[in-house]
Design an enzyme around this catalytic site. Structure first.
Site, short mmCIF file in Angstrom:
data_model
loop_
_atom_site.label_atom_id
_atom_site.label_comp_id
_atom_site.label_asym_id
_atom_site.label_seq_id
_atom_site.Cartn_x
_atom_site.Cartn_y
_atom_site.Cartn_z
N CYS A 120 -73.17 75.15 -28.89
CA CYS A 120 -72.89 74.36 -27.73
C CYS A 120 -71.82 74.85 -26.92
O CYS A 120 -70.54 74.76 -27.36
CB CYS A 120 -72.65 73.07 -28.06
SG CYS A 120 -72.07 72.07 -26.70
N CYS B 130 -69.13 72.44 -25.82
CA CYS B 130 -68.38 72.13 -27.12
C CYS B 130 -67.25 72.77 -27.41
O CYS B 130 -66.12 72.60 -27.64
CB CYS B 130 -69.45 71.75 -28.20
SG CYS B 130 -70.71 70.69 -27.77
#
Length: 107
Positions: A29, A32
């Protein structure tokens, strides 16, 4: 450095009643990865006041499923052993996260 939450320890930590932030993330991600340094900084800055940690959704998933995590990064905020109404989804600035931390502490 942020704490590492797992399916095995997350409920135990929440049950202590202290303010807790769980960052749901995954290695693939991009957003993230973008907020990871911010999470680590805030974990160090608020050490002793708020337990800030990361929950890897690729390695664990019971707690993520129980909390209906559909998008990551997602930050859930806990206090007094319960999930609060405070929640952040998507990449956030340090200032935005810190504002929610202060809101959590004030509860």
């Amino acid at each position: 450095m942020a704490f590492t939450f797992t399916d095995e320890n997350v409920e135990k930590e929440i049950a202590t009643g202290k303010p807790i932030i769980v960052d749901f993330w995954a290695t693939w991600c991009g957003p993230c990865k973008a907020i990871a340094p911010i999470i680590d900084e805030l974990a160090a800055e608020y050490e002793g006041q708020v337990l800030i940690g990361k929950y890897n959704c690729d390695e664990e998933n019971d707690f993520a499923s129980a909390n209906r995590i559909m998008s990551i990064p997602a930050l859930l905020f806990y206090k007094n052993g319960k999930k609060t109404d405070i929640r952040l989804v998507g990449a956030q600035s340090k200032a935005a996260i810190e504002e929610k931390i202060k809101e959590l502490i004030a509860l």
